[in-house]
Design an enzyme around this catalytic site. Structure first.
Site, PDB file in Angstrom:
ATOM      1  N   LYS A 270       0.865  -1.180   0.000  1.00  0.00           N
ATOM      2  CA  LYS A 270       0.000   0.000   0.000  1.00  0.00           C
ATOM      3  C   LYS A 270       0.901   1.230   0.000  1.00  0.00           C
ATOM      4  O   LYS A 270       1.464   1.606   1.018  1.00  0.00           O
ATOM      5  CB  LYS A 270      -0.904   0.003   1.237  1.00  0.00           C
ATOM      6  CG  LYS A 270      -2.245   0.742   1.035  1.00  0.00           C
ATOM      7  CD  LYS A 270      -2.123   2.225   0.782  1.00  0.00           C
ATOM      8  CE  LYS A 270      -1.902   3.002   2.062  1.00  0.00           C
ATOM      9  NZ  LYS A 270      -1.929   4.495   1.821  1.00  0.00           N
TER      10      LYS A 270
ATOM     11  N   GLY B 268       6.640   5.226   8.556  1.00  0.00           N
ATOM     12  CA  GLY B 268       5.797   6.416   8.573  1.00  0.00           C
ATOM     13  C   GLY B 268       5.827   7.063   9.941  1.00  0.00           C
ATOM     14  O   GLY B 268       6.787   6.908  10.706  1.00  0.00           O
ATOM     15  N   SER B 269       4.783   7.762  10.262  1.00  0.00           N
ATOM     16  CA  SER B 269       4.748   8.507  11.522  1.00  0.00           C
ATOM     17  C   SER B 269       4.534   7.581  12.718  1.00  0.00           C
ATOM     18  O   SER B 269       3.954   6.495  12.591  1.00  0.00           O
ATOM     19  CB  SER B 269       3.627   9.550  11.488  1.00  0.00           C
ATOM     20  OG  SER B 269       2.360   8.916  11.572  1.00  0.00           O
ATOM     21  N   THR B 270       4.983   8.042  13.871  1.00  0.00           N
ATOM     22  CA  THR B 270       4.783   7.289  15.104  1.00  0.00           C
ATOM     23  C   THR B 270       3.298   7.137  15.407  1.00  0.00           C
ATOM     24  O   THR B 270       2.843   6.063  15.854  1.00  0.00           O
ATOM     25  CB  THR B 270       5.499   8.000  16.263  1.00  0.00           C
ATOM     26  OG1 THR B 270       6.907   8.025  15.991  1.00  0.00           O
ATOM     27  CG2 THR B 270       5.258   7.291  17.582  1.00  0.00           C
TER      28      THR B 270
ATOM     29  N   GLY C  53       1.974   4.403  13.266  1.00  0.00           N
ATOM     30  CA  GLY C  53       2.570   3.140  13.699  1.00  0.00           C
ATOM     31  C   GLY C  53       1.835   2.542  14.886  1.00  0.00           C
ATOM     32  O   GLY C  53       1.617   1.327  14.952  1.00  0.00           O
TER      33      GLY C  53
ATOM     34  N   GLU D 232       9.033   1.296  11.548  1.00  0.00           N
ATOM     35  CA  GLU D 232      10.109   2.291  11.493  1.00  0.00           C
ATOM     36  C   GLU D 232       9.396   3.630  11.415  1.00  0.00           C
ATOM     37  O   GLU D 232       8.751   3.938  10.422  1.00  0.00           O
ATOM     38  CB  GLU D 232      11.017   2.052  10.289  1.00  0.00           C
ATOM     39  CG  GLU D 232      12.313   2.861  10.334  1.00  0.00           C
ATOM     40  CD  GLU D 232      12.200   4.223   9.679  1.00  0.00           C
ATOM     41  OE1 GLU D 232      12.005   5.222  10.433  1.00  0.00           O
ATOM     42  OE2 GLU D 232      12.288   4.301   8.458  1.00  0.00           O
TER      43      GLU D 232
ATOM     44  N   CYS E 225      13.090  10.699   7.689  1.00  0.00           N
ATOM     45  CA  CYS E 225      12.797  10.327   9.075  1.00  0.00           C
ATOM     46  C   CYS E 225      14.019  10.464   9.973  1.00  0.00           C
ATOM     47  O   CYS E 225      13.905  10.787  11.146  1.00  0.00           O
ATOM     48  CB  CYS E 225      12.230   8.912   9.141  1.00  0.00           C
ATOM     49  SG  CYS E 225      13.250   7.649   8.364  1.00  0.00           S
TER      50      CYS E 225
ATOM     51  N   GLU F 285       8.655  16.119  15.589  1.00  0.00           N
ATOM     52  CA  GLU F 285       9.185  15.896  14.244  1.00  0.00           C
ATOM     53  C   GLU F 285       8.473  16.822  13.263  1.00  0.00           C
ATOM     54  O   GLU F 285       7.259  16.738  13.078  1.00  0.00           O
ATOM     55  CB  GLU F 285       8.972  14.434  13.825  1.00  0.00           C
ATOM     56  CG  GLU F 285       9.562  14.129  12.460  1.00  0.00           C
ATOM     57  CD  GLU F 285       9.373  12.679  12.042  1.00  0.00           C
ATOM     58  OE1 GLU F 285      10.302  12.121  11.437  1.00  0.00           O
ATOM     59  OE2 GLU F 285       8.300  12.118  12.312  1.00  0.00           O
TER      60      GLU F 285
END
Length: 494
Positions: free
Chosen positions: A190, A243-245, A248, A266, A300, A398
């Site tokens: 995706k 991607g973003s925390t 995640g 990650e 990142c 971030e």
């Protein structure tokens, strides 16, 4: 000889975009028939309308992947046979370098100079590296003794879901697809809704290389629809995400709410670059600027915090400022451009919001503007803030843009404490000529990769990933195969 802006503009206008789902070895519309626009952030123009995959399309892709896996058409090949297919695929990436580079430039605004020399060659090299590693992975014999033979075998998991972001859409897809396929899994990819075009062309090239139908499927769409469906699907054995925390954490929840699938994350970063007085300041400034402004800061592991000893702080600020002011946002199809637009106008607005917050909490050294080029408002100037309080928003969150925060420290202990005082732990950089200091500081840093006298050191031979809320997955290196395989013990008494 370097080609001209006019050449790449003409070639871009001639491109044919793949814009359907790739399922079972062919392009098919979304089950719903719905589509969404994918835009060129440099111009705000619509490139094409892409199939809007949802839960039904994910299910169709997973069924295809499961059928291919169960048939043994890929997993049943010898490692050497899988290796040959993946090597042909890597060569096809090189053969189609210009097209893939243009797709990356058009889809997310990357400068053509970067996509031609970094993104596409890097993806091909990493695919080749994993292909060449396949037939060098050995199973084990346990030292049981007596009339027992205990074999420890590495076996594929089945169907692997892969969700990747828009900042390196081709490379990060390969980082996960290559080891997953190498050990015999099927994959459902995706891509980010902002950058579906290179992933769809990538799948077509895989088929051309000889990858059997159903082994790789691509479902473009939105995260809350296709991404969520992939995370919740009960027949997906493993989910790998970059991607973003925030997102995640959602995938961890999806796994718990469904079949307890493995989830490898990650995620975000707020990586520090520590500069001590004995460092080569010219080299440190050069790399510090590259570490935050490369790819418009959309990395990142970007070294977004510059931590400098107080005795050299002003000197370093002036050096990095000079580097920043040499970078002028421009047309990404111009080979001389080193800084393109952000991946979308929406993301540029988000970064501009952080810049506005920074003006209230720190001293603006340079930059700070959100620029327009024609209809596009996706350009952000390279920006540096100094005198930023430890608890300021821009020092802790971030930003994912070309925004550098400079802070000072008095001694080694304070530098390590300041560097670690963040929810993230993806990367760090240390600049010093003192080997003892370099090693002791690196020991104290909570980061998945510590680069000494450089930034963002990276190789397919070493693992990449983070600590704390930067996630716990590891891409690259032989360790990447561990995520996509299980250890099976077969014990024989004789």
């Amino acid at each position: 000889m370097t080609k001209s802006t006019e050449f790449y503009t003409k070639r871009a206008a001639e491109l044919s975009f793949r814009n359907d789902c790739w399922t079972d070895g062919r392009f098919v519309p979304a089950v719903s028939g719905q589509r969404f626009d994918t835009l060129n952030p440099a111009t705000a123009a619509v490139l094409t309308r892409v199939a809007r995959g949802d839960a039904k399309d994910v299910d169709r892709a997973v069924v295809s992947g499961r059928s291919a896996f169960a048939s043994g058409v890929w997993a049943g090949m010898t490692p050497a046979e899988r290796k040959a297919v993946l090597l042909r695929w890597a060569q096809l990436l090189r053969d189609n370098l210009e097209e893939l580079a243009l797709l990356g430039t058009l889809d997310v605004g990357k400068p053509i100079s970067d996509t031609l020399t970094i993104d596409v060659p890097g993806a091909a090299a990493i695919l080749q590296w994993h292909a060449e590693a396949i037939d060098k992975l050995y199973d084990e014999i346990a030292p049981t003794g007596g009339r027992d033979l205990a074999m420890v075998r590495r076996v594929p998991l089945g169907v692997v879901g892969v969700v990747v972001p828009w900042n390196f859409p081709l490379d990060l897809a390969i980082w996960k697809i290559a080891p997953a396929l190498a050990v015999g899994n099927s994959v459902v990819l995706k891509p980010a809704e902002q950058s579906p075009l290179s992933a769809l062309r990538l799948a077509e090239l895989a088929s051309e290389a000889g990858l059997p139908d159903g082994v790789l499927n691509v479902v473009p769409g939105f995260g809350h629809e296709a991404g969520r469906a992939l995370g919740l699907h009960p027949d997906v054995d493993c989910l790998a995400f970059t991607g973003s925390t925030e997102i995640g954490k959602l995938f961890q929840g999806y796994a718990g709410d469904s079949n307890m699938k493995q989830v490898w994350l990650e995620t975000g970063g707020k990586s520090p670059c520590l500069v001590f007085p004995d460092a080569d300041l010219d080299a440190a400034a050069e790399k510090a600027a590259w570490g935050i402004f490369f790819n418009q800061g959309q990395v990142c592991s970007a070294n977004s915090r510059l931590l400098v000893h107080e005795s050299i702080a002003q000197d370093m600020i002036e050096r990095v400022k000079a580097k920043a002011e040499m970078l002028v946002p421009g047309d990404p199809l111009d080979p001389s451009t080193r800084l393109g637009p952000m991946a979308s106008a929406e993301h540029a607005d988000r970064v501009a919001g952080f810049v506005a917050a920074g003006r209230e909490s720190g001293r603006l050294v340079t930059g700070g503007g959100q620029l327009s080029r024609g209809a596009s408002k996706a350009y952000i100037q390279p920006t540096i803030f100094a005198d930023v309080p430890h608890d300021a928003l821009i020092a802790r969150e971030e930003i994912f843009g070309p925004v550098l925060v400079v802070q000072t420290f008095r001694d080694e202990a304070e530098a390590v404490t300041l560097a670690n005082d963040t929810p993230y732990g993806l990367a760090a950089s240390v600049w010093t000529q003192d080997l003892t200091r370099a090693l002791s500081v690196s020991d104290g840093l909570n980061a998945g990769t510590v680069s000494i006298n450089t930034v963002d050191a990276l190789s397919p031979m070493t693992p990449f990933g983070g600590m704390k809320q930067s996630g716990f997955g590891r891409d690259l290196s032989l360790h990447s195969f561990d995520k996509y395989s299980a250890l099976k013990t077969v014990w024989i008494k004789y």
